[in-house]
Design a protein around this motif. Structure first.
Motif, PDB file in Angstrom:
ATOM      1  N   GLU A  69      21.050  -8.469  21.650  1.00 20.10           N
ATOM      2  CA  GLU A  69      20.855  -8.729  19.159  1.00 20.10           C
ATOM      3  C   GLU A  69      20.522  -6.951  19.336  1.00 20.10           C
ATOM      4  N   PHE A  70      20.241  -6.478  18.921  1.00 21.27           N
ATOM      5  CA  PHE A  70      19.850  -5.402  17.453  1.00 21.27           C
ATOM      6  C   PHE A  70      21.031  -4.440  18.300  1.00 21.27           C
ATOM      7  N   LYS A 110      13.823 -11.789  16.434  1.00 19.23           N
ATOM      8  CA  LYS A 110      12.845 -10.841  15.489  1.00 19.23           C
ATOM      9  C   LYS A 110      14.741 -10.282  15.158  1.00 19.23           C
ATOM     10  N   ALA A 111      15.425 -10.160  16.267  1.00 20.22           N
ATOM     11  CA  ALA A 111      16.449  -9.354  15.824  1.00 20.22           C
ATOM     12  C   ALA A 111      17.359  -9.128  14.083  1.00 20.22           C
ATOM     13  N   ALA A 112      17.317 -10.396  13.804  1.00 23.11           N
ATOM     14  CA  ALA A 112      18.081 -11.455  13.225  1.00 23.11           C
ATOM     15  C   ALA A 112      16.991 -10.624  11.906  1.00 23.11           C
ATOM     16  N   TRP A 113      15.705 -11.288  11.581  1.00 25.10           N
ATOM     17  CA  TRP A 113      14.346 -10.794  10.861  1.00 25.10           C
ATOM     18  C   TRP A 113      13.957  -9.796  10.100  1.00 25.10           C
ATOM     19  N   VAL A 114      14.492  -8.517  11.862  1.00 23.76           N
ATOM     20  CA  VAL A 114      13.956  -7.453  11.394  1.00 23.76           C
ATOM     21  C   VAL A 114      14.877  -6.741  10.407  1.00 23.76           C
ATOM     22  N   ARG A 115      16.643  -7.001  10.270  1.00 18.04           N
ATOM     23  CA  ARG A 115      17.438  -6.787   9.776  1.00 18.04           C
ATOM     24  C   ARG A 115      17.746  -7.223   8.221  1.00 18.04           C
ATOM     25  N   GLN A 116      17.092  -8.637   8.293  1.00 13.38           N
ATOM     26  CA  GLN A 116      17.061  -9.517   6.884  1.00 13.38           C
ATOM     27  C   GLN A 116      15.520  -8.540   5.751  1.00 13.38           C
ATOM     28  N   ALA A 117      14.470  -8.031   6.641  1.00 16.40           N
ATOM     29  CA  ALA A 117      13.850  -7.944   5.999  1.00 16.40           C
ATOM     30  C   ALA A 117      13.739  -6.677   5.581  1.00 16.40           C
ATOM     31  N   GLY A 118      14.475  -5.610   6.064  1.00 15.31           N
ATOM     32  CA  GLY A 118      15.446  -3.975   5.925  1.00 15.31           C
ATOM     33  C   GLY A 118      14.172  -3.220   6.637  1.00 15.31           C
ATOM     34  N   LEU A 119      13.611  -3.574   8.125  1.00 15.94           N
ATOM     35  CA  LEU A 119      12.747  -2.825   8.781  1.00 15.94           C
ATOM     36  C   LEU A 119      13.510  -1.667   9.713  1.00 15.94           C
ATOM     37  N   GLY A 120      12.383  -0.667   9.875  1.00 16.33           N
ATOM     38  CA  GLY A 120      12.756   0.484  10.538  1.00 16.33           C
ATOM     39  C   GLY A 120      13.682   0.054  12.250  1.00 16.33           C
ATOM     40  N   GLY A 121      12.995  -1.379  12.216  1.00 17.26           N
ATOM     41  CA  GLY A 121      13.258  -1.432  14.388  1.00 17.26           C
ATOM     42  C   GLY A 121      11.931  -2.138  15.494  1.00 17.26           C
ATOM     43  N   THR A 122      12.092  -1.403  16.299  1.00 17.46           N
ATOM     44  CA  THR A 122      11.172  -2.167  17.277  1.00 17.46           C
ATOM     45  C   THR A 122      11.151  -1.614  17.915  1.00 17.46           C
ATOM     46  N   THR A 164       0.824  -1.496   0.117  1.00 23.61           N
ATOM     47  CA  THR A 164      -0.122  -0.145   0.386  1.00 23.61           C
ATOM     48  C   THR A 164       1.096   0.940   0.038  1.00 23.61           C
ATOM     49  N   GLY A 165       1.884   1.080  -0.079  1.00 19.77           N
ATOM     50  CA  GLY A 165       3.045   2.240   0.002  1.00 19.77           C
ATOM     51  C   GLY A 165       3.848   2.904   0.774  1.00 19.77           C
ATOM     52  N   VAL A 166       3.820   1.861   1.839  1.00 21.35           N
ATOM     53  CA  VAL A 166       4.948   2.164   2.916  1.00 21.35           C
ATOM     54  C   VAL A 166       6.018   1.339   3.181  1.00 21.35           C
ATOM     55  N   PRO A 167       7.395   2.169   3.074  1.00 22.68           N
ATOM     56  CA  PRO A 167       8.437   1.803   2.640  1.00 22.68           C
ATOM     57  C   PRO A 167       8.648   0.726   4.360  1.00 22.68           C
ATOM     58  N   ARG A 168       9.498  -0.165   4.252  1.00 22.90           N
ATOM     59  CA  ARG A 168       9.977  -1.101   5.052  1.00 22.90           C
ATOM     60  C   ARG A 168      10.827  -0.477   6.249  1.00 22.90           C
ATOM     61  N   SER A 169      11.214   0.533   5.958  1.00 24.59           N
ATOM     62  CA  SER A 169      12.242   1.120   6.685  1.00 24.59           C
ATOM     63  C   SER A 169      11.772   2.370   8.160  1.00 24.59           C
ATOM     64  N   LYS A 170      10.583   2.260   7.033  1.00 29.66           N
ATOM     65  CA  LYS A 170       9.669   3.250   8.519  1.00 29.66           C
ATOM     66  C   LYS A 170       8.438   2.643   9.184  1.00 29.66           C
ATOM     67  N   ILE A 171       8.357   1.343   9.457  1.00 23.39           N
ATOM     68  CA  ILE A 171       7.298   0.231  10.183  1.00 23.39           C
ATOM     69  C   ILE A 171       8.912  -0.406  11.204  1.00 23.39           C
ATOM     70  N   GLY A 172       8.103   0.261  12.554  1.00 25.25           N
ATOM     71  CA  GLY A 172       9.216  -1.141  13.677  1.00 25.25           C
ATOM     72  C   GLY A 172       7.658  -2.403  14.111  1.00 25.25           C
ATOM     73  N   ILE A 173       8.557  -3.314  14.543  1.00 23.44           N
ATOM     74  CA  ILE A 173       7.425  -4.268  14.731  1.00 23.44           C
ATOM     75  C   ILE A 173       6.844  -4.428  16.316  1.00 23.44           C
ATOM     76  N   GLY A 174       6.590  -4.739  17.005  1.00 21.01           N
ATOM     77  CA  GLY A 174       6.015  -4.853  18.874  1.00 21.01           C
ATOM     78  C   GLY A 174       6.954  -6.508  19.819  1.00 21.01           C
ATOM     79  N   ILE A 175       7.293  -5.958  20.460  1.00 19.47           N
ATOM     80  CA  ILE A 175       8.285  -7.280  21.261  1.00 19.47           C
ATOM     81  C   ILE A 175       8.004  -6.299  22.343  1.00 19.47           C
ATOM     82  N   GLY A 176       6.678  -7.669  23.100  1.00 21.50           N
ATOM     83  CA  GLY A 176       6.269  -7.277  24.924  1.00 21.50           C
ATOM     84  C   GLY A 176       7.045  -7.629  25.559  1.00 21.50           C
ATOM     85  N   PHE A 177       8.080  -7.443  26.804  1.00 21.24           N
ATOM     86  CA  PHE A 177       7.662  -8.371  28.259  1.00 21.24           C
ATOM     87  C   PHE A 177       7.114  -8.327  28.579  1.00 21.24           C
ATOM     88  N   TYR A 178       5.600  -9.365  28.306  1.00 19.86           N
ATOM     89  CA  TYR A 178       4.804  -9.579  29.483  1.00 19.86           C
ATOM     90  C   TYR A 178       4.078 -11.131  28.608  1.00 19.86           C
TER      91      TYR A 178
END
Length: 522
Positions: free
Chosen positions: A516-517, A480-492, A380-394
Motif C-alpha cells: 500500500e505505501f 492509512k496509506a491512502a489517507w497519508v497520501r491524500q492528506a499530504g503527510l510525511g509517512g508512517t 501551530t506551524g508544523v508542515p504536514r510533510s514533516k509528520i508521520g503517523i503510527g501503525i502498531g503491529f499489536y
C-alpha cells in the motif's frame, strides 16, 4: 426574477335565445377584482464552484430576489468540511474532499442554494516507512536474514539508552540494550554482530539505517545526560557510536519527563527539561556536521523523533498544540506520532471504548485521532510533510463488558495494552483473530473484533477475557496509506516489524505496508 402573471376572471358572454320572435341580448356580470400571486423567492450563490488547497479561503456571495430582505445565512453541509463566516468567507479544512457551502434566505428559510468546493492537498509521492526492529528479539522473532528491507525506507535498530536511565550506566554514556544482538559473530554471516549485519542489509537495499536511543521511561536518563556539564560528552559518545556502526541517523526516543522530574537530584523543572532537550538536538546537529561520515551530498545525518497525538479536550480555543511541541517537531527531520495503543485510547476516567490509531472520529469521550492531531500541529506551524503517523503491529483489548467502540468504560476493569504480549503473531497463535466477529468502523477507518457472550480468552492461557479487540489489519493499513497520501503527510512508523512474523515465514502486516505505501529508497 420570475413572477406569475396577473390572473383575470374572463368575461362571461351569455346568449339568451327566445322563441316566437322574442328578443335576445348580452348579459355582462360585474367585473371581479384580480388577485396578485405572492412573488417566489429565489436564491443563488456565486461562484457556484471553487477549487481550493487545504486551509485555503474563498469569498462567496448570495443573491436573493423576490423578497424585500435580501439577506442570507451561511453553513457548511458536511461535518468537518471547513468553516464559513456570516459574510460568506469560507475557509477549507486541512483534509481533501468535496464540500458544500450553503446559503439560506432570511426571508424564506425554505429556500437555499449551494456552492461545491473541491479541496486538494499536496500528494506525498514518496512517504517514508520507518520501521523499528527490536534487536533484543532477534533470536526468537523475525530472523535477521528474513527482514524485508524493501518494505521500508528507514530501518531503525532498537536499541541503546542514555546512561542513568532504564538500563542504568553512568550519565553521559551510551548503554547497549539489545542483548546478544550487539555481540560479534552471532549474525548469519558468522562475522558481524546482528546489529551491524542488519545495518549492512539496509544499505545493500538502498535504505537508511537509524539508531534508536531511549524509549519509554528513559526521560530521567536523558535529563541526567544533558546537564551543561555532561551534555557534550554524551553527544560525542552518541555520535561516536553511530559512526562506529555506520548509522545514517538517530531516532531520539526521549518520550517523557518533559514536565520535569522530582525523581532525580537536583529537581528538574519543566522549563529546564525542555531547554535540555532542545540543547541536545542543537548539539547533535553541530556534532554531526563535524564528522566526515555525515559530510557531502546525501550523507547528512538524519534526526527523527517519536511524538504524540493530542487530545481535542486539551487544545485551546485556537485549536493549537503547545508551542514547544510544534517547535520540537520542526527541529527534526521526521516527527512521528506514536498513535498506537495508549497513544489514542484508554479506559475509565470519562473515556468511551476507542481504537488504536483511528484516523477520524475524535469526540469529547474518545478525544484522540490522527486527523485532529495533524490539524492541531499544522495550526501551530508544523508542515504536514514533516509528520508521520503510527501503525502498531499489536492489539489492545477491553474486558468482556465492552464489546465494541464508544461504550462506557467506567465499570471496565480489564484493559490490556502490552505490545509484546499482544503482538500480531500472538493474536494469530492464540486464536483472537479466528474467534469473535470481525467488524469495520467506517468513521475511524479501523477494523476490530467483538467477542459477545462473555468474552474470549485463549484456552488454558489464564489471560483476562477480551470483549473488544482493536488491531491493525490489511484493510486499515490500506486506509492509512491512502489517507497519508491524500492528506499530504510525511509517512508512517511501524512498531515493530518483529511483531507480525509468523511461523510460516510470512509477515502479513509488513507485506500490506509494502503493497500500500510502495516504499522507495530515500
Amino acid at each position: 426574477m420570475t413572477r406569475f402573471p396577473y390572473l383575470f376572471a374572463p368575461m362571461l358572454f351569455l346568449s339568451a335565445c327566445g322563441g316566437g320572435g322574442g328578443g335576445g341580448g348580452v348579459v355582462t356580470p360585474a367585473p371581479s377584482s384580480s388577485p396578485t400571486a405572492t412573488p417566489t423567492v429565489t436564491i443563488t450563490v456565486t461562484p457556484a464552484t471553487a477549487a481550493l488547497t487545504a486551509n485555503g479561503s474563498q469569498q462567496f456571495a448570495c443573491a436573493v430576489s423576490g423578497a424585500t430582505d435580501a439577506g442570507c445565512t451561511w453553513t457548511v453541509q458536511e461535518a468537518n468540511g471547513g468553516t464559513v463566516s456570516a459574510t460568506g468567507l469560507y475557509v477549507a479544512p486541512g483534509t481533501a474532499g468535496t464540500f458544500h457551502v450553503v446559503a439560506r434566505s432570511v426571508a424564506d428559510t425554505g429556500k437555499t442554494a449551494s456552492a461545491t468546493v473541491t479541496v486538494s492537498l499536496p500528494t506525498a509521492a514518496r512517504p517514508w516507512v520507518t520501521g523499528y526492529y527490536l534487536g533484543y528479539f532477534w533470536d526468537n522473532s523475525y530472523p535477521p536474514e528474513r527482514v524485508d528491507m524493501t518494505a521500508l525506507t528507514h530501518y531503525v535498530f532498537g536499541r541503546v539508552a542514555p546512561g542513568g536511565g532504564t538500563l542504568d550506566g553512568a550519565p553521559g554514556t551510551v548503554v547497549e540494550g539489545a542483548g546478544t544482538a550487539h555481540e560479534p559473530r552471532l549474525s548469519p554471516d558468522g562475522v558481524r554482530s546482528v546489529e551491524d549485519y542488519l545495518v549492512k542489509r539496509a544499505h545493500d537495499a538502498g535504505r537508511k539505517a537509524l539508531l534508536m536511543i531511549g524509549g519509554a521511561s528513559d526521560g530521567n536518563g536523558f535529563l541526567l545526560s544533558t546537564t551543561n556539564a555532561i551534555r557534550s560528552t554524551f553527544v560525542k559518545n552518541v555520535v561516536d557510536y553511530m559512526v562506529a556502526h555506520d548509522y545514517d541517523g538517530l531516532d531520539l526516543d526521549w518520550e517523557d519527563k518533559f514536565e520535569g522530574s522530582d525523581e532525580i537530584t537536583p529537581h528538574v523543572s519543566g522549563d529546564e527539561a525542555k531547554r535540555r532537550l532542545f540543547a541536545l538536538i542543537a548539539d547533535l546537529r553541530t556534532e554531526f556536521a563535524k564528522r566526515p561520515r555525515y559530510q557531502g551530498a546525501g550523507k547528512a545525518a538524519l534526526l527523527t523523533l517519536p511524538g504524540y497525538t493530542v487530545s481535542i479536550n486539551d487544545l485551546g480555543a485556537d485549536g493549537k498544540v503547545p508551542q514547544w511541541q510544534a517547535d520540537l517537531a520542526n527541529k527534526v527531520d521526521q516527527y512521528n506520532l506514536m498513535s498506537y495503543g495508549i497513544g489514542t485510547t484508554w479506559s475509565g476516567n470519562g473515556w468511551l471504548s476507542w481504537f488504536s490509531s483511528p484516523i477520524f472520529g475524535a469526540t469529547g469521550q474518545t478525544p484522540r485521532d490522527l486527523n485532529s492531531s495533524i490539524i492541531a500541529y499544522e495550526k501551530t506551524g508544523v508542515p504536514r510533510s514533516k509528520i508521520g503517523i503510527g501503525i502498531g503491529f499489536y492489539g489492545i483489548y477491553f474486558g468482556p463488558g465492552v464489546t465494541g467502540p464508544r461504550q462506557d468504560t467506567e465499570a471496565n476493569n480489564i484493559f490490556e495494552y502490552d505490545d509484546d504480549a499482544l503482538r500480531y503473531s500472538e493474536l494469530v497463535r492464540m486464536g483472537y483473530l479466528s474467534n469473535g466477529t470481525y467488524k469495520w468502523d467506517e468513521v475511524a477507518q479501523v477494523g476490530y473484533r467483538s467477542y459477545a457472550g462473555g468474552g474470549y480468552t485463549p484456552p488454558g492461557s489464564g489471560r483476562n477475557k477480551a470483549g473488544f479487540l482493536s488491531y491493525e489489519d490489511e484493510r486499515s493499513i490500506a486506509a492509512k496509506a491512502a489517507w497519508v497520501r491524500q492528506a499530504g503527510l510525511g509517512g508512517t512508523i511501524l512498531w515493530a516489524i518483529n511483531y507480525d512474523y509468523l511461523p510460516n515465514g510470512t509477515s502479513p502486516l509488513l507485506s500490506a505496508v509494502k503493497t500500500e505505501f510502495k516504499p522507495e529508497a530515500p
